[in-house]
Write a protein that holds these residues in place. Structure first.
Motif, PDB file in Angstrom:
ATOM      1  N   ALA A   2      -8.953  38.396  -9.438  1.00  0.00           N
ATOM      2  CA  ALA A   2      -9.506  37.909  -8.512  1.00  0.00           C
ATOM      3  C   ALA A   2     -10.973  38.127  -8.841  1.00  0.00           C
ATOM      4  O   ALA A   2     -11.228  38.883  -9.559  1.00  0.00           O
ATOM      5  N   ARG A   3     -11.817  37.611  -8.034  1.00  0.00           N
ATOM      6  CA  ARG A   3     -13.418  37.716  -7.932  1.00  0.00           C
ATOM      7  C   ARG A   3     -13.871  39.125  -7.541  1.00  0.00           C
ATOM      8  O   ARG A   3     -12.916  39.722  -6.636  1.00  0.00           O
ATOM      9  N   GLU A  21     -13.228  34.306 -11.993  1.00  0.00           N
ATOM     10  CA  GLU A  21     -12.123  34.935 -11.759  1.00  0.00           C
ATOM     11  C   GLU A  21     -11.507  35.757 -12.923  1.00  0.00           C
ATOM     12  O   GLU A  21     -10.772  36.727 -12.503  1.00  0.00           O
TER      13      GLU A  21
END
Length: 136
Positions: A2-3, A21
């Motif tokens: 995830a970011r 990402e």
């Protein structure tokens, strides 16, 4: 993956930066009116997969908390209440505004463009995020 989203909190404006990402590249996202920050973040994390907030920690030269910290603490409380599933970490943000301004000069931005404080805040958030990524 995830970011990671970085926040350069300010009394009036707040700069935001985000990773890709794979968490390799930090890029400026935007600058938001601080009064609209929590709703913006709630909307953003509803659309994007964010695993961590990195918030700048302003310090004095002697490593004590800056005056700005008094504004950031209530924001952090609101943030963790509004978006409890995403953890928050802090990163020393000393000199990020000066580094952001120098980055603008080095990038060839004209004097008028360098006066854009919103852009300085966004670049500062990017520097905070890069600092976090380097420390990982």
């Amino acid at each position: 993956m995830a970011r990671i989203l970085a926040i350069d909190f300010g009394k009036v404006r707040t700069g935001l930066a985000i990773t890709d990402e794979l968490q390799i590249i930090a890029s400026g996202l935007t600058t938001v009116n601080t009064k609209e920050l929590i709703p913006f973040l709630k909307d953003y994390v509803a659309k994007e997969n964010v695993e961590l907030f990195v918030v700048g920690e302003p310090k004095q030269m002697d490593a004590t908390a800056s005056e700005s910290e008094a504004l950031i603490i209530p924001f952090l409380q609101k943030l963790t209440k509004a978006i409890p599933l995403i953890p928050v970490t802090r990163v020393d943000e000393r000199f990020t505004s000066k580094m952001a301004f120098q980055t603008m000069i080095d990038g060839g931005l004209k004097k008028k463009q360098r006066k854009n404080k919103a852009l300085v805040d966004e670049i500062s958030a990017t520097l905070i995020l890069q600092s976090y990524l380097y420390s990982k």
